[in-house]
Structures are given as C-alpha cells and as structure tokens.
Design an enzyme around this catalytic site. Structure first.
Site, PDB file in Angstrom:
ATOM      1  N   LYS A   2      26.114  16.524  29.345  1.00 39.49           N
ATOM      2  CA  LYS A   2      24.805  16.066  28.880  1.00 39.49           C
ATOM      3  C   LYS A   2      23.693  16.810  29.629  1.00 39.49           C
ATOM      4  O   LYS A   2      23.754  16.970  30.835  1.00 39.49           O
ATOM      5  CB  LYS A   2      24.678  14.557  29.095  1.00 39.49           C
ATOM      6  CG  LYS A   2      25.723  13.752  28.326  1.00 39.49           C
ATOM      7  CD  LYS A   2      25.720  12.291  28.688  1.00 39.49           C
ATOM      8  CE  LYS A   2      26.213  12.045  30.101  1.00 39.49           C
ATOM      9  NZ  LYS A   2      26.482  10.615  30.379  1.00 39.49           N
TER      10      LYS A   2
ATOM     11  N   THR B 128      14.608   4.807  30.102  1.00 40.94           N
ATOM     12  CA  THR B 128      15.864   5.456  29.720  1.00 40.94           C
ATOM     13  C   THR B 128      17.069   4.804  30.404  1.00 40.94           C
ATOM     14  O   THR B 128      18.120   5.418  30.544  1.00 40.94           O
ATOM     15  CB  THR B 128      15.826   6.945  30.084  1.00 40.94           C
ATOM     16  OG1 THR B 128      15.561   7.077  31.502  1.00 40.94           O
ATOM     17  CG2 THR B 128      14.754   7.686  29.303  1.00 40.94           C
TER      18      THR B 128
ATOM     19  N   THR C 277      21.129   5.180  29.275  1.00 43.94           N
ATOM     20  CA  THR C 277      21.280   6.245  28.273  1.00 43.94           C
ATOM     21  C   THR C 277      22.704   6.778  28.210  1.00 43.94           C
ATOM     22  O   THR C 277      23.292   6.923  27.130  1.00 43.94           O
ATOM     23  CB  THR C 277      20.315   7.404  28.570  1.00 43.94           C
ATOM     24  OG1 THR C 277      18.979   6.904  28.597  1.00 43.94           O
ATOM     25  CG2 THR C 277      20.419   8.484  27.512  1.00 43.94           C
ATOM     26  N   GLY C 278      23.286   7.095  29.372  1.00 48.88           N
ATOM     27  CA  GLY C 278      24.632   7.658  29.398  1.00 48.88           C
ATOM     28  C   GLY C 278      25.680   6.686  28.886  1.00 48.88           C
ATOM     29  O   GLY C 278      26.588   7.062  28.137  1.00 48.88           O
ATOM     30  N   CYS C 279      25.565   5.435  29.289  1.00 51.64           N
ATOM     31  CA  CYS C 279      26.494   4.399  28.816  1.00 51.64           C
ATOM     32  C   CYS C 279      26.424   4.286  27.299  1.00 51.64           C
ATOM     33  O   CYS C 279      27.452   4.198  26.614  1.00 51.64           O
ATOM     34  CB  CYS C 279      26.146   3.043  29.431  1.00 51.64           C
ATOM     35  SG  CYS C 279      26.096   3.003  31.234  1.00 51.64           S
TER      36      CYS C 279
END
Length: 267
Positions: free
Chosen positions: A173, A204, A207-209
């Site tokens: 990412k 944010t 976001t990754g989850c």
C-alpha cells in the site's frame, strides 16, 4: 451471502480492527464473524494499552466457527505475539478451504507497537504460507524486506522479495508515499499499479484494516485478485472521502456508506 471471518484485535473506539472489519463485511454484503486476538485500549487519539487473548481461547474461537459455519474467506490482522501466531497457524492449517488475506499490522498510527519485534520472524514463517495475499504498508514492507522504500520502483522491488517468502499475491500500500497513494500488486510475474488520489483529511483511522477486509470479501464473492484490489481500493477511497469527524483525533472512515445510501440516510 458469503461468510467472512476476521482474526484480529478489538478497537473499543470502533474505527479499526475487528469493528472496522465487521462493518466492511456488512457494507459489501457479507456476513461477518470474528476471532478476537487482543483487546486494545484506544480512541481516535491513539492506542494506550493492549492485552492479548489466551492462545487456547484464540484457537477455540477458530474451531468453534469452522466446525459450525462455512467460511468463504479469512482476514487476519493484529497478531501481537508468537503465542498468538502459533495458535492461529496451527489451528487454521486444519481448515484450509478459504482464501486468507493477511494484513501484517505492526505499529499503530500513534506509534504503539502492535506486533512484538521477536514475533516478526514467526509471522513470516507461520502465517505467510497460509496467506493468499498479504497487504503491508510501506513501513511494514520495509521492515520485512529489509530495504528502504521511497518510490513505486522500490515498492515493486520489495513486493518481489516478499513474494519470494511464499505468498501468491503481495499488495504493498502506497499511503506513505510522498506523492499520490499508489498501491502495487505483484503475483510473481506481473506487477500492477493502482493509482489513488490523496484525500485531504486527517480522518483515516482503520484504513488498512478496512482495505484488507474489503479484499477478503470480494475474493469470497469470486473476484480475481486484481479486480478485488481495484474494487476494495475504490470502496476505501469513497469511505475516506466521506470520513466521519468523530472524536478529538484521527476519526474513522465511513464504513457503512453504501448501506446509508441505500437507506437514504447518508451522515
């Protein structure tokens, strides 16, 4: 309806971890289930503390779900210590019938370590072989690959190295790039770029989850990996664009935006 299982930590403020995953599954039309690996003490201003769940309880949760309900995809997030990793890998290996998306969560946005240093090698050895796709951000990819990443060319180099560790698909990412937020997916032969505009917001959290949970949902629905990544990225981008100003710090994404729109009640 597809059944999605998240194996991750709990975020009591609702923006990341198990809570973000379950909202994402629901927003994309799936039925969510959860195995909690740790309980964190956090809010929009940062993570204050965490407590790991006993390994036998983690293993027991996994068994209880798989012995009763069909699982169409698995997302793995926070796995903070060696004992947790071993419990997951040893148990999940007996139920290898669904794609696994592994988000190697290491450090929170506020700087709290969510994966102990001595567990990184165990994560690679035990969970990478079970994963269909891993989704590290740039700092995580740097730590695992042992290189500095500043450009998309560096991201591609790191993706090749991580693919060599036995993972079919590596998605790095690009949210930490100085330029636009371009993600890179590598499948061992082809590298694909997924450009993304940088949205001017501080909200944010999670976001990754959310991205990894969305990818898992779309894989369960039958999307090819590249399609799942593209659609998940579009979903996350929209959720960030309509992020919620909740709390005094970094607010959460608007995970349930598609459902709110259907109901005609967009917050």
């Amino acid at each position: 309806m597809k059944h999605l299982l998240t194996i991750a930590g709990s975020d009591c403020s609702g923006g990341a971890g198990i809570q973000a995953d379950l909202k994402t599954f629901a927003a994309l039309g799936g039925f969510g289930m959860s195995v909690i690996t740790a309980v964190t003490v956090q809010n929009t201003q940062g993570v204050r503390d965490s407590q790991d769940i006993r390994p036998d309880i983690i293993a027991g949760q996994i068994k209880a779900v798989f012995e009763d309900i069909r699982v169409d995809a698995v997302k793995i997030g926070m796995v903070s210590c060696i004992e947790t990793i071993d419990a997951i890998s040893d148990t999940l290996a007996g139920y290898q019938s669904a794609p696994v998306v592994l988000d190697p969560v290491m450090i929170s946005k506020s700087g709290f370590r969510l994966l102990s240093r001595d567990a990184i090698g165990e994560l690679v050895r035990k969970l990478f072989p079970l994963a269909h796709m891993i989704t590290p951000n740039i700092p995580e990819a740097e730590l695992i690959a042992g290189i500095t990443i500043q450009t998309t060319a560096d991201m591609e180099k790191a993706a090749r190295q991580l693919h060599g560790l036995g993972v079919p698909y590596v998605l790095i990412k690009g949210g930490h790039l100085a330029s636009d937020a371009t993600d890179i997916l590598y499948d061992g032969s082809v590298s694909r770029q997924f450009p993304g505009k940088r949205i001017q917001t501080i909200h944010t959290h999670g976001t990754g989850c959310t991205l990894s949970a969305a990818i898992a949902t779309l894989l369960a629905k039958g999307d090819p990996p590249a399609t799942a990544v593209a659609r998940a990225k579009a979903y996350v981008t929209e959720c960030i664009s309509n992020a919620l100003d909740i709390g005094k710090g970094v607010g959460p994404l608007n995970h349930l935006l598609p459902l709110y729109r259907q109901a005609g009640r967009v917050p």
